[in-house]
Design a protein around this motif. Structure first.
Motif, PDB file in Angstrom:
ATOM      1  N   LYS A   1       0.765  -1.024  -0.018  1.00 10.36           N
ATOM      2  CA  LYS A   1      -0.029   0.005   0.053  1.00 10.36           C
ATOM      3  C   LYS A   1       0.758   1.048  -0.011  1.00 10.36           C
ATOM      4  O   LYS A   1       1.141   1.987   0.923  1.00 10.36           O
ATOM      5  CB  LYS A   1      -0.890   0.014   1.369  1.00 10.36           C
TER       6      LYS A   1
ATOM      7  N   ARG B   1      -1.539   5.278  -2.386  1.00  7.13           N
ATOM      8  CA  ARG B   1      -1.732   6.383  -1.509  1.00  7.13           C
ATOM      9  C   ARG B   1      -0.802   7.700  -1.881  1.00  7.13           C
ATOM     10  O   ARG B   1       0.386   7.495  -2.127  1.00  7.13           O
ATOM     11  CB  ARG B   1      -1.386   6.165  -0.102  1.00  7.13           C
TER      12      ARG B   1
ATOM     13  N   GLN C   1      -6.420   8.330   7.317  1.00  5.24           N
ATOM     14  CA  GLN C   1      -5.790   7.367   7.623  1.00  5.24           C
ATOM     15  C   GLN C   1      -6.759   6.088   8.148  1.00  5.24           C
ATOM     16  O   GLN C   1      -6.298   5.002   7.828  1.00  5.24           O
ATOM     17  CB  GLN C   1      -4.607   7.414   8.819  1.00  5.24           C
TER      18      GLN C   1
ATOM     19  N   GLN D   1      -5.991   1.902   3.951  1.00  2.00           N
ATOM     20  CA  GLN D   1      -5.182   0.784   4.746  1.00  2.00           C
ATOM     21  C   GLN D   1      -5.109  -0.549   3.642  1.00  2.00           C
ATOM     22  O   GLN D   1      -4.021  -1.156   3.954  1.00  2.00           O
ATOM     23  CB  GLN D   1      -6.029   0.388   6.095  1.00  2.00           C
ATOM     24  N   GLU D   2      -6.050  -0.899   3.158  1.00  2.00           N
ATOM     25  CA  GLU D   2      -6.115  -2.066   2.467  1.00  2.00           C
ATOM     26  C   GLU D   2      -5.897  -1.909   1.062  1.00  2.00           C
ATOM     27  O   GLU D   2      -5.903  -0.816   0.380  1.00  2.00           O
ATOM     28  CB  GLU D   2      -7.619  -2.654   2.544  1.00  2.00           C
TER      29      GLU D   2
ATOM     30  N   THR E   1       1.459   1.618   8.151  1.00  2.00           N
ATOM     31  CA  THR E   1       0.683   0.350   7.302  1.00  2.00           C
ATOM     32  C   THR E   1       1.661  -0.805   7.684  1.00  2.00           C
ATOM     33  O   THR E   1       2.815  -1.003   7.777  1.00  2.00           O
ATOM     34  CB  THR E   1       0.894   0.747   5.749  1.00  2.00           C
TER      35      THR E   1
ATOM     36  N   TYR F   1       2.316  -2.999   5.528  1.00  2.00           N
ATOM     37  CA  TYR F   1       3.090  -3.329   4.336  1.00  2.00           C
ATOM     38  C   TYR F   1       4.392  -2.399   4.147  1.00  2.00           C
ATOM     39  O   TYR F   1       4.301  -1.427   4.970  1.00  2.00           O
ATOM     40  CB  TYR F   1       2.172  -3.057   2.959  1.00  2.00           C
TER      41      TYR F   1
END
Lengths: 474, 304
Positions: free
Chosen positions: A258, A293, A377, A383-384, A409, A411
């Motif tokens: 992400k 993002r 956020q 987030q996903e 995150t 990730y």
């Protein structure tokens, strides 16, 4: 208005009506006779049928790979292995247009990308690793690093041929043999690659291709392989890590992401907008390292967003085989449903949705490029991983806040930094928790550059000297 | 329209412009170059490109006869092909061009201000401009003072452009930045804005007389500048790449770039021009090919 007339790619690859499993250098049907269809996502028409591998087929393929590794490929000198890899690379270049069209038809991605990115980069990976084959002693991984043996590889549908190249080229260069499962929705170029291996006279059993769905992947993971390499979702990666835990199997995982694309107020704005567009709309956003993002400094947010929307208005969505198409079809109905569901949560949680006014074809799986502004956020779309052409725009006030939000995150695959100030690039790169940090660019790949993740984005590196470590007993 | 800014204000605004990332700019230009323009859209693009040409002759050996030959070609390039936008000549040839083009609608453009170097005193440059306008020039292609620009004297460059603009009167003013001598993209962006703040009606890449002339990335950058300038001030400024655009394929890349950067508003010869000489014949050959299905040769278009 200056409209572009349709410019369809005229080459048509020789796609067979039916493909078998590629085991021990031969195409053969599944033991249990199972078959499935592969669909063109831009028309929903079936392209061909293909045998579906079951556990018995996996065992057969692993045995073939084992024999080839122990009797032919493992004992072979590195220089000889390199010759085969160079030959494969050259054949890929010769057939570049056929592979590009086939990939576009099976995957839905635009011909512009398969022609200019997927296929050339795949060939580059074979060229690059062909060069390593007789120089492994100089890779800094020991005086005489040994292959691991038989490698099970499971790859995703977003870059079918390129992910195959990322997996097969280093494995073969290091003296391993492979059993590879392409994704259920995109087996075509892997099967064409199998034909290419025959043409290259690659010894039988060195490369085995087993189309199938999740069950076939699980069978590969649980078979008598020495190593598992996987690229795909974090959920499946977690299951694989559990499955091989406690065994002697090695594993490398390249999982979700992400990524944050951070645009500071001193960025080269027009180029940053290009980078943001490339970051999220390249390959319909079906990219694990996509810049999904956008973190833009509040002081320039209005300007950046206005330019971004104007630019997205010019994107051409439609027939993947038209040379002027920028955004093709979503790979499958299932993925389209997933994108739609997550995009709906964005609107539901209060983000503002924006889409350009473009026509979509009536048949096939399509999703308009989408920009969510006012994203926070706490929202799911921040987030996903959406894995589609959906950008979430957030703002920040200070460099520290940008880093904090970018790192916030599970990730850690990639990140982008946009600023004209070199010191700020270094400052940010030091603090970003991501395997790849791009500065004033995005989605750039090279066979010589290691790629991989931190945190829930996986472990192990692919490409470069570092990537060899994943296929050697060091 | 005259500028409302002082030289100091313009210089400080220009110095505060954001930087240009060279790699990204060139990548975008390369991306636009991959557009495939075929059949009907190619025919449309060819005629549009012909209508945007400033058919140019800028040689020491230019004579009224040469100019008449060029003017005839500009008015009626080939069969039903559209006329070019203008004929571009030295000031001494303006009268001949004006006479040859009378009543045709094709404009007379004159380079002026000590073209191509501009290294003569300002009063000489202004007199050069006034003479060209007096002789009937509809458009003036001036060169900026690159020496002053590179020395950092942006105010001087600004005031000189303003002075030429005043001297040009009603003639539309094209300001040649000579991007090959400015060398960096940052400098091209600053010079573009400085020229627009000073009242340029067009910004033009090159004289065609130095090693590096129009390139697609530089022209893209200038297109972004006129787009942003209109968004800021409401004033629309034209763009003219010049030098080095010799064939249809290149011309179409520029039109695609106008199309996707500026859109409809700039897609006419009122706002976009090609400064070129040999481009026209290649466009005409491609035009014949589209019409007849056969490739013609250089003997099937006129040498002027």
């Amino acid at each position: 208005m200056f409209e572009y007339a349709p410019a369809p790619e005229s080459v048509r690859p020789p796609i067979k009506e039916h493909y078998g499993l590629f085991i021990g250098g031969e195409f053969t049907d599944a033991e249990d006779g199972a078959v499935f269809k592969s669909v063109n996502p831009s028309t929903e028409e079936a392209l061909f049928t293909v045998a579906e591998a079951g556990e018995a087929d996996v065992a057969k393929a692993v045995a073939a790979a084992r024999q080839a590794q122990e009797t032919v490929w493992g004992p072979m000198s590195g220089a000889e292995r390199g010759k085969y890899l160079f030959r494969i690379a050259r054949l890929l270049q010769e057939r570049a247009r056929e592979f590009a069209v086939a990939e576009s038809m099976d995957n839905g991605k635009p011909i512009k990308e398969t022609r200019d990115f997927d296929v050339p980069t795949a060939a580059q990976h074979f060229f690059y690793h062909a060069g390593w084959a007789d120089k492994l002693a100089y890779a800094g991984l020991g005086a005489d690093p040994r292959p691991l043996g038989v490698v099970g590889q499971v790859i995703p549908w977003n870059f079918p041929l390129l992910m195959l190249a990322w997996k097969i080229a280093p494995a073969l260069a290091c003296g391993n043999t492979v059993v590879l499962k392409p994704a259920e929705t995109t087996p075509l170029t892997a099967l064409m690659f199998a034909e290419l291996c025959q043409e290259a006279d690659l010894p039988p059993g060195v490369v085995n291709i087993l189309p199938g769905a999740g069950a076939a992947g699980a069978a590969v993971v649980n078979s008598a392989v020495d190593k598992v390499a996987f690229t795909g979702s974090t959920a499946v990666g977690r299951a694989i890590a559990k499955a091989v835990a406690g065994s002697r199997k090695k594993v490398t995982l390249e999982l979700g992401g992400k990524a944050a694309n951070i645009v500071f107020d001193d960025a080269p704005i027009d180029q940053a907008v290009e980078g943001v567009v490339n970051g999220i709309f390249f390959n319909q956003g079906h990219v694990c390292c996509a810049g999904s993002r956008l973190l833009v400094q509040e002081s320039v947010a209005d300007d950046v967003l206005a330019r971004l929307k104007a630019r997205v208005e010019t994107l051409r969505v439609g027939d993947p085989l038209d040379k002027n198409t920028d955004i093709g079809a979503i790979n499958s109905a299932e993925q389209l449903a997933r994108i739609r569901a997550l995009a709906e949560t964005g609107a539901g949680e209060g983000a503002d949705v924006w889409q350009p006014a473009c026509d979509l074809p009536e048949r096939g799986f399509w999703f308009r490029p989408t920009v969510f502004t006012g994203v926070q956020q706490s929202m799911r779309i921040a987030q996903e991983e959406i894995f589609g052409p959906v950008l979430s725009v957030l703002t920040f006030r200070t460099p520290d806040e940008a880093i904090a939000k970018a790192n916030n995150t599970p990730y850690g695959l990639s990140a982008g930094v946009w600023t004209e100030k070199g010191s700020k690039i270094l400052w940010a790169a030091e603090r970003l928790r991501a395997g790849v940090v791009w500065a004033n660019t995005f989605n750039q790949f090279d066979a010589a550059s290691p790629f991989g993740g931190l945190k829930e984005s996986g472990y192990g590196r692919e490409g470069g000297r570092q990537g060899l470590e994943a296929y050697l007993d060091v | 329209m005259g500028s409302i800014l002082s030289g100091a204000e313009a210089a400080s605004l220009v110095r505060a412009l954001p930087g240009v990332d060279a790699v990204g700019l060139e990548a975008r230009a390369a991306g636009l170059s991959t557009r495939s323009v075929k059949t009907t859209s190619k025919a449309h693009a060819i005629d549009l490109a012909i209508s945007m040409i400033d058919l140019t002759t800028l040689e020491g050996a230019d004579t009224p006869g040469k100019v008449r030959s060029l003017a005839a070609k500009a008015i009626r390039p080939d069969g039903d092909a559209p006329a070019t936008a203008a004929v571009c000549v030295y000031p001494s040839m303006v009268a001949a061009a004006k006479e040859a083009l009378a009543g045709s609608g094709v404009k007379v453009a004159s380079v002026a201000t000590g073209f191509p170097a501009g290294q003569v005193p300002l009063d000489v440059r202004l007199a050069d401009t006034e003479a060209a306008v007096r002789a009937g020039a509809d458009e003036i292609d001036m060169v900026i003072n690159r020496g002053a620009f590179l020395a950092g004297d942006l105010e001087r460059v600004f005031h000189e452009i303003k002075a030429v603009k005043a001297a040009a009167g009603d003639a539309r003013l094209k300001v040649i930045l000579e991007t090959g001598e400015l060398a960096t993209y940052d400098a091209v962006r600053r010079a573009s804005w400085l020229a627009m703040y000073a009242g340029a009606d067009f910004i033009k890449t090159s004289t065609g007389k130095v090693g590096v002339n129009a390139t697609l990335p530089v022209t893209l950058l200038m297109m972004q500048a006129v787009r942003d300038y209109r968004a800021l001030t409401g004033v629309q400024v034209g763009v003219k790449p010049a030098g080095g655009i010799r064939n249809t394929k290149d011309a179409i890349k520029y039109l695609v770039t106008v199309n996707e950067t500026l859109g409809d508003d700039w897609l006419s010869n009122e706002w976009f021009r090609f400064g070129a000489s040999s481009l026209l014949n290649d466009l005409l050959m491609q035009r014949q090919k589209l019409k007849t299905g056969r490739y013609s040769g250089p003997d099937y278009v006129t040498v002027d």
